[in-house]
Design an enzyme around this catalytic site. Sequence first.
Site, mmCIF file in Angstrom:
data_model
loop_
_atom_site.group_PDB
_atom_site.id
_atom_site.type_symbol
_atom_site.label_atom_id
_atom_site.label_comp_id
_atom_site.label_asym_id
_atom_site.label_seq_id
_atom_site.Cartn_x
_atom_site.Cartn_y
_atom_site.Cartn_z
ATOM 1 C CB CYS A 159 -0.916 -0.007 1.207
ATOM 2 S SG CYS A 159 -1.816 -1.549 1.369
ATOM 3 C CG HIS A 291 -2.416 4.287 4.993
ATOM 4 N ND1 HIS A 291 -2.201 4.166 3.645
ATOM 5 C CD2 HIS A 291 -2.553 3.014 5.458
ATOM 6 C CE1 HIS A 291 -2.207 2.887 3.302
ATOM 7 N NE2 HIS A 291 -2.426 2.169 4.382
ATOM 8 C CD GLU A 302 -3.072 7.634 8.957
ATOM 9 O OE1 GLU A 302 -3.918 6.792 8.620
ATOM 10 O OE2 GLU A 302 -2.552 8.438 8.163
ATOM 11 C CE LYS A 321 -5.693 4.091 1.416
ATOM 12 N NZ LYS A 321 -4.898 5.242 1.883
ATOM 13 C CG HIS A 326 -6.391 0.808 0.250
ATOM 14 N ND1 HIS A 326 -5.316 1.176 -0.532
ATOM 15 C CD2 HIS A 326 -5.879 0.418 1.439
ATOM 16 C CE1 HIS A 326 -4.199 0.989 0.150
ATOM 17 N NE2 HIS A 326 -4.509 0.537 1.359
ATOM 18 C CG PHE A 385 -0.537 -5.497 4.954
ATOM 19 C CD1 PHE A 385 -1.007 -4.801 6.056
ATOM 20 C CD2 PHE A 385 -1.393 -6.383 4.321
ATOM 21 C CE1 PHE A 385 -2.313 -4.971 6.517
ATOM 22 C CE2 PHE A 385 -2.702 -6.565 4.779
ATOM 23 C CZ PHE A 385 -3.154 -5.856 5.869
#
Lengths: 397, 88
Positions: A159, A291, A302, A321, A326, A385
């Site tokens: 990501c 994010h 976050e 998003k 996403h 990730f």
Amino acid sequence: MRRVVITGIGTVNALALDVPGTFAAFRDGRTAIGPLGFRDAERLTIRVGAEIRDWDEGRFTPSEQALYDRVTQYALVAGAEALAMAGLVGPLGPRAGVILGTAAGGIRTWEDSYRAVFAEGKNRVPPLVVPRLMHNAAASHLSIRHGAGGPVLSVSSACASANHALGLALQQIRAGAADVMLAGGSEAMLCFGGVKAWEGLRVLSPDMCRPFSLGRKGMVIGDGAGVLVLEAEDHARARGAPVLAELAGFGMTADAGDIVAPDPEGAARAMRAALADAGLGPQEVGYVNAHGTGTLLNDRSETRALRAVFGEAPPPVSSTKAMHGHAIGATGALEAIACVMALREGLLPPTVGFQAPDPDCALDVVANVARPARVEAALSNAFAFGGLNAVLALRRA
Amino acid sequence: MTDRAEIEAAVIEILARQLLLPPGEVAPEARVEDLGLDSLGKVEAIFALEERFDISVPFNANEPDQPDFDFSSVPSIVAGVERLIAAT
């Protein structure tokens, strides 16, 4: 050190197939999330996504269609828009390059060829499977189409891919290896196998994406591409190019911890590194494109990272998003484009689908409706990730 | 028909495998939180249950109270699996 500016942006995503349409959707707070329509979608547990509908492959010749996976097609259309905006016409030459992020590359091509040999019992696949599915296909085709003969490569960090691509492209120009870089990301993961894989992790929402909101149920995958033209400021000024914004700084860190669970400390270090690289103080940042995946864990983590960097009152935050989905390895490029809108138009794109504040996410969330605000600098976060964090800092031109 | 004892033994075996413990160390009344199963271990255990009993477990890691499937303890998981088997 050479300053690096953004002179063109281009995108195709589920909201629109160009920048003006995407900005209009950001201003109006529309979401592109809806029912999935691809083959075998009815066998999925999760049946929503931000899909690009009505994509016309006819914009490419039959031989190009045989050679380009969707991930390449999206990148080429976004790249053409960005170059037109920048007023650049190929061949761009040896002082121009391309760095594109992607997480899954030509996953549809993998799927189709595996379906043919495993499910349909065929003994051969089309001859162009390998050049279609390779991760560098999109970057290479942009290079070929526009004659960019400098540094060209693909970057894959889940990501965070597009933010890493943009950051590395910034560094190429600063280091003197190129004057112009096309950078961003492309992703076309919305296919049966792609969504099946994500389902297994149990982090997808069955309906909407509601970042930072109470009652959020997870992420929603989107497809798309974003390409930005990065250019040495002296090069852009010399040719009288329009300067949209400055790409002022980049910070990347690794959690070196868990393979999927985020660590606020690693995220905070990346934000601080981007600010330091840009020569910005936290108080100068007027907007953060988070994010903000809409998962329980990311948004909580976050928030802790933002409060560690900015203190008790972080600047306004949104996650776009919830509108474009996403887009995994492309998402950072779509979100950098959202930051360009915030800087240029003085309008913060909203977090749509927001229902109620979550006490675990104590932030000034730009909820549901775009908010006017004069912004001098913005951060764009990407936390992948693998524990990989990449943050961009942009400054108003 | 799968009986309750068989389901319980399977739940314990699957949890124990994720925890790298002998099945004898996972008590029939154990709470998942006390066992120290991490989030990936949890989704792997759910996958194993689905494969073992040919069921589909409605579990979303983003919903802390798990309205559709109570994964908090061995007895609640056994009861949930029983319900899903009965519904197939």
